[in-house]
Enzyme design. Structure first.
Site, PDB file in Angstrom:
ATOM      1  N   ARG A  48       3.551  -5.779   4.301  1.00 43.75           N
ATOM      2  CA  ARG A  48       3.889  -6.329   5.608  1.00 43.75           C
ATOM      3  C   ARG A  48       4.204  -4.776   6.436  1.00 43.75           C
ATOM      4  O   ARG A  48       4.286  -3.451   5.455  1.00 43.75           O
ATOM      5  CB  ARG A  48       5.466  -6.539   5.266  1.00 43.75           C
ATOM      6  N   LYS A 113       8.508  -7.077  -9.502  1.00 48.61           N
ATOM      7  CA  LYS A 113       7.259  -7.901  -8.463  1.00 48.61           C
ATOM      8  C   LYS A 113       6.773  -7.624  -9.462  1.00 48.61           C
ATOM      9  O   LYS A 113       5.570  -7.042  -9.659  1.00 48.61           O
ATOM     10  CB  LYS A 113       7.335  -6.462  -7.380  1.00 48.61           C
ATOM     11  N   ARG A 248      17.358  -6.664  -0.045  1.00 50.15           N
ATOM     12  CA  ARG A 248      17.202  -6.496  -0.528  1.00 50.15           C
ATOM     13  C   ARG A 248      18.845  -7.020  -1.846  1.00 50.15           C
ATOM     14  O   ARG A 248      19.767  -7.148  -0.808  1.00 50.15           O
ATOM     15  CB  ARG A 248      18.045  -4.154  -0.397  1.00 50.15           C
TER      16      ARG A 248
HETATM   17  P1  ATP Z   1       9.487  -5.456  -0.109  1.00 50.07           P
HETATM   18  O1  ATP Z   1       8.375  -6.180  -0.780  1.00 50.07           O
HETATM   19  O2  ATP Z   1      10.230  -4.282  -0.757  1.00 50.07           O
HETATM   20  O3  ATP Z   1      10.749  -5.918   0.362  1.00 50.07           O
HETATM   21  P2  ATP Z   1       7.799  -6.346   1.716  1.00 50.07           P
HETATM   22  O4  ATP Z   1       8.323  -7.937   1.542  1.00 50.07           O
HETATM   23  O5  ATP Z   1       7.890  -5.715   3.383  1.00 50.07           O
HETATM   24  O6  ATP Z   1       8.832  -5.559   1.236  1.00 50.07           O
HETATM   25  P3  ATP Z   1       5.006  -6.171   1.312  1.00 50.07           P
HETATM   26  O7  ATP Z   1       4.689  -6.002   2.934  1.00 50.07           O
HETATM   27  O8  ATP Z   1       5.062  -7.759   0.681  1.00 50.07           O
HETATM   28  O9  ATP Z   1       6.680  -6.132   1.057  1.00 50.07           O
HETATM   29  O10 ATP Z   1       4.539  -5.390  -0.007  1.00 50.07           O
HETATM   30  C1  ATP Z   1       4.118  -3.995   0.112  1.00 50.07           C
HETATM   31  C2  ATP Z   1       5.415  -3.405  -0.846  1.00 50.07           C
HETATM   32  O11 ATP Z   1       5.541  -3.681  -2.175  1.00 50.07           O
HETATM   33  C3  ATP Z   1       4.339  -1.900  -0.899  1.00 50.07           C
HETATM   34  O12 ATP Z   1       5.779  -0.763   0.213  1.00 50.07           O
HETATM   35  C4  ATP Z   1       4.919  -1.166  -2.563  1.00 50.07           C
HETATM   36  O13 ATP Z   1       6.112  -0.850  -2.477  1.00 50.07           O
HETATM   37  C5  ATP Z   1       4.917  -2.933  -3.070  1.00 50.07           C
HETATM   38  N1  ATP Z   1       3.532  -3.249  -3.685  1.00 50.07           N
HETATM   39  C6  ATP Z   1       2.435  -2.329  -3.345  1.00 50.07           C
HETATM   40  N2  ATP Z   1       2.111  -2.393  -4.295  1.00 50.07           N
HETATM   41  C7  ATP Z   1       1.800  -3.322  -5.495  1.00 50.07           C
HETATM   42  C8  ATP Z   1       2.427  -4.383  -6.571  1.00 50.07           C
HETATM   43  N3  ATP Z   1       0.957  -3.886  -6.966  1.00 50.07           N
HETATM   44  N4  ATP Z   1       3.498  -4.772  -6.880  1.00 50.07           N
HETATM   45  C9  ATP Z   1       3.771  -4.577  -6.802  1.00 50.07           C
HETATM   46  N5  ATP Z   1       4.357  -3.756  -5.502  1.00 50.07           N
HETATM   47  C10 ATP Z   1       3.943  -3.595  -4.960  1.00 50.07           C
END
Ligand code: ATP
Length: 250
Positions: A48, A113, A248
């Site tokens: 996102r 995650k 968070r």
């Molecule tokens: P967050 O998950 O931190 O709350 P978000 O929901 O906005 O934020 P997403 O858009 O779901 O984040 O995912 C992008 C984020 O996930 C990246 O900024 C990175 O920190 C993390 N990320 C990227 N690739 C992976 C992966 N393969 N496994 C776990 N986390 C990842």
């Protein structure tokens, strides 16, 4: 895929920038089939708000599917929650334990995650409105992998004795996804809210919501019938809509 076999059109690519983009750029014909793009090497995976999603050839399952829904259906708001629940259910069937959901779009195992989801809406353009649902699941991360902004990462290999075959995993997730989409289209998010809340990683815990220029802290009181996050603060319950915010631990 059981009863669903034959209704799927699965495009398997060696490489692309983003599986979501492939489906968004070439909106497939509305031919009654369910369109899926799965890729080995995704070079510009998105999260996102311009964030990056990382994946590794052979070490990730990376795919997107296009879901068409009835015009005017109030479905999009909770869609990433429904997709997360489908991933969790497919993995639970495979025997993975400790799966949790983090509002609005992450799948965790014991707080780390495991999978990410990105839902992007395709405006009607005179046709049936549709959403592209992108899913990335970590199967086996290369040793020493560090992901920016994400200290708590895990892969499936840490939680199962034998990694599932990726084709079978894809079929399992698609089967759950389309079963839940049917429920969602027919009965809305209230029909799935309880199942989502059972796996809420932050139920009754202090959380911080950031991202839209404001920061709010409170106790996570679950989600409402639209899939909005409920935050309990000194002044009562606040609804947080999916969008430009992140959750968070506080
Ligand atoms: P967050 O998950 O931190 O709350 P978000 O929901 O906005 O934020 P997403 O858009 O779901 O984040 O995912 C992008 C984020 O996930 C990246 O900024 C990175 O920190 C993390 N990320 C990227 N690739 C992976 C992966 N393969 N496994 C776990 N986390 C990842």
């Amino acid at each position: 895929l059981g009863d669903l076999a034959g209704t799927f059109d699965v495009q398997v690519l060696d490489e692309c920038a983003s599986t979501n983009s492939v489906l968004m750029d070439a909106t497939p014909a509305d031919d009654g089939r369910i369109h899926v793009v799965v890729v080995e090497r995704q070079t510009a995976g998105r999260g996102r708000r311009g964030r990056q999603w990382q994946s590794w050839p052979g070490g990730s399952l990376t795919f997107s599917t296009l879901w068409r829904f009835a015009p005017g259906a109030p479905v999009p708001a909770g869609l990433s929650l429904v997709a997360g629940l489908a991933v969790v259910r497919a993995l639970e069937i495979l025997g993975v334990q400790g799966l949790q959901l983090k509002w609005p779009n992450d799948v965790l195992v014991h707080g780390h995650k495991l999978a990410g989801i990105l839902v992007e809406l395709l405006p009607g353009r005179g046709r049936t409105p549709a959403a592209v649902v992108g899913i990335g699941i970590n199967l086996h991360l290369p040793a020493g992998t560090r992901i920016p902004d994400q200290p708590a990462v895990t892969d499936l290999g840490e939680h199962v004795a034998t990694l599932p075959d990726r084709n079978r995993l894809l079929a399992a997730v698609l089967t759950e996804l389309y079963a839940l989409f049917d429920t969602y289209a027919a009965a809305g998010f209230p029909a799935l809210r309880g199942a989502w809340q059972q796996r809420n990683a932050f139920a009754d815990l202090p959380v911080r919501i950031t991202g839209d220029g404001n920061e709010m802290t409170g106790i996570c009181a679950g989600v409402d019938d639209d899939g909005a996050l409920l935050l309990r603060t000194d002044t009562g319950l606040t609804r947080i809509l999916t969008g430009e915010v992140s959750l968070r631990a506080a």
